[in-house]
Design an enzyme around this catalytic site. Structure first.
Site, PDB file in Angstrom:
ATOM      1  N   ARG A 178      16.934  42.306  45.845  1.00 11.15           N
ATOM      2  CA  ARG A 178      15.614  42.743  45.352  1.00 11.15           C
ATOM      3  C   ARG A 178      14.517  42.181  46.235  1.00 11.15           C
ATOM      4  NH1 ARG A 178      12.108  41.573  39.818  1.00 11.15           N
ATOM      5  NH2 ARG A 178      10.755  43.371  40.088  1.00 11.15           N
ATOM      6  N   TYR A 188      25.376  39.522  28.408  1.00  9.18           N
ATOM      7  CA  TYR A 188      26.322  39.687  29.529  1.00  9.18           C
ATOM      8  C   TYR A 188      27.382  38.589  29.524  1.00  9.18           C
ATOM      9  CZ  TYR A 188      28.220  38.966  34.198  1.00  9.18           C
ATOM     10  OH  TYR A 188      29.084  38.731  35.251  1.00  9.18           O
ATOM     11  N   THR A 242      33.174  35.104  35.541  1.00  6.80           N
ATOM     12  CA  THR A 242      31.971  34.480  36.088  1.00  6.80           C
ATOM     13  C   THR A 242      31.819  33.040  35.598  1.00  6.80           C
ATOM     14  OG1 THR A 242      29.552  34.587  35.976  1.00  6.80           O
ATOM     15  CG2 THR A 242      30.729  35.584  34.164  1.00  6.80           C
ATOM     16  N   ASP A 243      31.080  32.254  36.357  1.00  2.00           N
ATOM     17  CA  ASP A 243      30.781  30.878  35.914  1.00  2.00           C
ATOM     18  C   ASP A 243      29.837  30.865  34.706  1.00  2.00           C
ATOM     19  OD1 ASP A 243      28.456  31.700  37.235  1.00  2.00           O
ATOM     20  OD2 ASP A 243      28.394  29.993  38.619  1.00  2.00           O
ATOM     21  N   GLU A 244      29.180  32.014  34.433  1.00  2.00           N
ATOM     22  CA  GLU A 244      28.203  32.034  33.335  1.00  2.00           C
ATOM     23  C   GLU A 244      28.842  31.854  31.969  1.00  2.00           C
ATOM     24  OE1 GLU A 244      25.261  35.058  33.491  1.00  2.00           O
ATOM     25  OE2 GLU A 244      25.158  35.020  35.666  1.00  2.00           O
ATOM     26  N   LYS A 252      31.543  38.636  28.884  1.00  2.00           N
ATOM     27  CA  LYS A 252      32.519  38.186  29.885  1.00  2.00           C
ATOM     28  C   LYS A 252      33.397  37.078  29.291  1.00  2.00           C
ATOM     29  CE  LYS A 252      32.988  39.272  33.602  1.00  2.00           C
ATOM     30  NZ  LYS A 252      33.791  40.383  34.217  1.00  2.00           N
ATOM     31  N   ARG A 291      21.267  28.358  41.375  1.00  2.00           N
ATOM     32  CA  ARG A 291      22.482  29.159  41.430  1.00  2.00           C
ATOM     33  C   ARG A 291      23.355  28.617  42.563  1.00  2.00           C
ATOM     34  NH1 ARG A 291      20.717  29.935  37.242  1.00  2.00           N
ATOM     35  NH2 ARG A 291      20.344  31.864  36.099  1.00  2.00           N
ATOM     36  N   LYS A 322       9.497  38.536  43.869  1.00  2.00           N
ATOM     37  CA  LYS A 322       9.167  38.218  42.468  1.00  2.00           C
ATOM     38  C   LYS A 322      10.058  37.074  41.978  1.00  2.00           C
ATOM     39  CE  LYS A 322       6.960  42.362  42.280  1.00  2.00           C
ATOM     40  NZ  LYS A 322       6.984  42.691  43.714  1.00  2.00           N
ATOM     41  N   ASN A 344      27.388  35.675  43.816  1.00  2.00           N
ATOM     42  CA  ASN A 344      27.739  36.254  45.120  1.00  2.00           C
ATOM     43  C   ASN A 344      26.518  36.824  45.829  1.00  2.00           C
ATOM     44  OD1 ASN A 344      31.071  37.603  45.131  1.00  2.00           O
ATOM     45  ND2 ASN A 344      30.329  36.018  43.767  1.00  2.00           N
ATOM     46  N   LYS A 374      19.675  42.983  41.817  1.00  2.00           N
ATOM     47  CA  LYS A 374      20.019  41.566  41.837  1.00  2.00           C
ATOM     48  C   LYS A 374      19.026  40.768  42.702  1.00  2.00           C
ATOM     49  CE  LYS A 374      23.829  42.017  39.273  1.00  2.00           C
ATOM     50  NZ  LYS A 374      24.378  43.336  39.427  1.00  2.00           N
ATOM     51  N   ALA A 419      32.765  45.987  35.338  1.00  2.00           N
ATOM     52  CA  ALA A 419      31.962  45.364  34.276  1.00  2.00           C
ATOM     53  C   ALA A 419      30.545  45.891  34.363  1.00  2.00           C
ATOM     54  CB  ALA A 419      31.941  43.838  34.448  1.00  2.00           C
ATOM     55  N   HIS A 441      16.895  32.127  29.974  1.00  2.00           N
ATOM     56  CA  HIS A 441      17.275  31.935  31.385  1.00  2.00           C
ATOM     57  C   HIS A 441      18.098  30.664  31.620  1.00  2.00           C
ATOM     58  CE1 HIS A 441      15.481  32.327  35.735  1.00  2.00           C
ATOM     59  NE2 HIS A 441      16.805  32.347  35.714  1.00  2.00           N
TER      60      HIS A 441
END
Ligand code: NAD
Ligand code: TDX
Length: 334
Positions: free
Chosen positions: A193, A150, A123-125, A154, A214, A205, A180, A189, A82, A276
């Site tokens: 990052r 995104y 994904t849970d999103e 999905k 999350r 950041k 994850n 990610k 993906a 967000h």
């Protein structure tokens, strides 16, 4: 039973961890990693595995002839491939439509034609987000309500899988997992990052206020959940994978700084991500109750410390992706 499986996206973060996991747990299985090697795929992620058992096919899941030939020659497909990063989807959504929707369609057509088993990774999103004080968590009956390009692609891919099960009788299961973390995660990610910013001598950041929550799971636990469903899941069913790891972003950044021996408050607030999602939380009781699955990484601090050590010891792996990733963030002001 000995199996030959295709792992699409097996050179990416979660896919390569799954390949390593299956390599250890099912020593008789053959694994074909089918991966386009986009910016997120890396041959090094599966380096050192026996070439007799793990083969890499560099190809696009949207390429009908290649995916058809690969699927014809296997017992099952585990579909991780993906475009996976929300921030990228806000700035160039097109590859998300191609890979996540059209690519999944091509896989469905191939498994339908050749009568093969599919496990689709999601994904849970797809469920949208929750209020901070909502007592409910996402469960298999939660209505789909995705927010970003995104997550909407999905969600589309999940709906295609469900339609192919019902209309064409294919053998398929779906899993929707939470965020994850672990080794081999691309530095675009959140967690890698921040770790690599600190290792580069810069400040982490945080988007917006950092109250976004999350539900963190170690990628090894995601792998064990997927293997459990692949072997024992009921055809046509959806399973949620999560390990009760809810934390807000601010707490995670402060914990990373503390573990790395820095001042926990030494981070920057940067502009928030548009749209967000506020909070994700998984109710994995179906996977626990019906398939007896349990996570192993229940101590987030310990899993995070191990992950930090991995990035400290593997700068050769992440350095080549770091500057281009930060240049992209610079362009979008985050
Ligand atoms: P990733 O971006 O690290 O890896 C994706 C892999 O897919 C890469 O190796 C890439 O080269 C390959 N790929 C991309 N387009 C392709 C195409 N057209 N044909 C063939 N290969 C292609 O992603 P990840 O974080 O490892 O996520 C893997 C899967 O897990 C995705 O389906 C994602 O939606 C899902 N997921 C991720 C998370 C997370 O926290 N990262 C959580 C839940 C579910
Ligand atoms: O620098 C950052 N600062 C920051 O505060 C970055 C990169 C992110 N964030 C925030 C945004 C999110 O609230 O951290 C959180 C996690 O961000 P990402 O790592 O981009 O993950 P997220 O958007 O939650 O999506 C991830 O989990 C679900 C994966 O990227 C998806 O592939 C998966 O489906």
């Amino acid at each position: 039973m000995n199996m030959k499986i295709i792992v699409t996206g097996g050179a990416g973060f979660i896919g390569s961890n799954f390949v390593r996991y299956v390599g250890r747990e099912r020593p008789d299985w053959q694994i074909v990693v089918y991966d386009k090697l986009t910016y997120a795929g890396n041959r090094l992620n599966i380096a050192g595995l026996s070439e007799d058992r793990v083969k890499l096919v560099v190809a696009d899941i949207c390429d009908e002839a290649s995916i058809d030939a690969a699927v014809a020659d296997c017992d099952a497909v585990v579909h991780f491939a993906a475009e996976s990063h929300n921030d990228n989807s806000l700035h160039s959504p097109r590859p998300f439509i191609d890979t996540n929707i059209v690519g999944t369609y091509q896989i469905l057509q191939a498994v339908r034609k050749h009568g093969k088993r599919l496990h689709h990774i999601s994904t849970d999103e797809v469920y949208g987000d929750l209020a901070l004080d909502d007592p409910a968590k996402f469960n298999p009956e939660t209505p789909y309500n995705p927010s970003s390009p995104y997550s909407s692609t999905k969600a589309s891919s999940d709906l295609l899988v469900r339609a192919w099960v019902r209309s064409f009788g294919i053998q398929a299961t779906i899993s929707n997992c939470s965020n994850n973390y672990g080794p081999y995660q691309h530095v675009e990610k959140f967690i890698p990052r921040q770790i690599t910013e600190i290792l580069e001598g810069r400040r982490p950041k945080l988007y917006g206020t950092g109250e976004n929550v999350r539900d963190w799971i170690h990628t090894e636990d995601h792998s064990s959940g997927v293997l459990t469903i692949l072997e024992n899941g009921k055809n046509g069913e959806t399973y949620l994978i999560g390990a009760d790891g809810e934390r807000n972003n601010k707490d995670v950044i402060e914990l990373i700084l503390e573990i790395m021996g820095k001042d926990p408050h030494d981070y920057e607030h940067v502009e928030d991500r548009p749209g967000h999602d506020l909070r994700y939380a998984i109710d994995a009781s179906k996977l626990y109750g019906e398939l007896g699955w349990r996570p192993k990484y229940t101590d987030f601090r310990a899993g995070l410390s191990e992950t930090i050590d991995w990035y400290k010891q593997n700068s050769d792996w992440w350095q080549p992706q770091k500057d281009s990733t930060e240049a992209k963030y610079q362009e979008i002001g985050r």
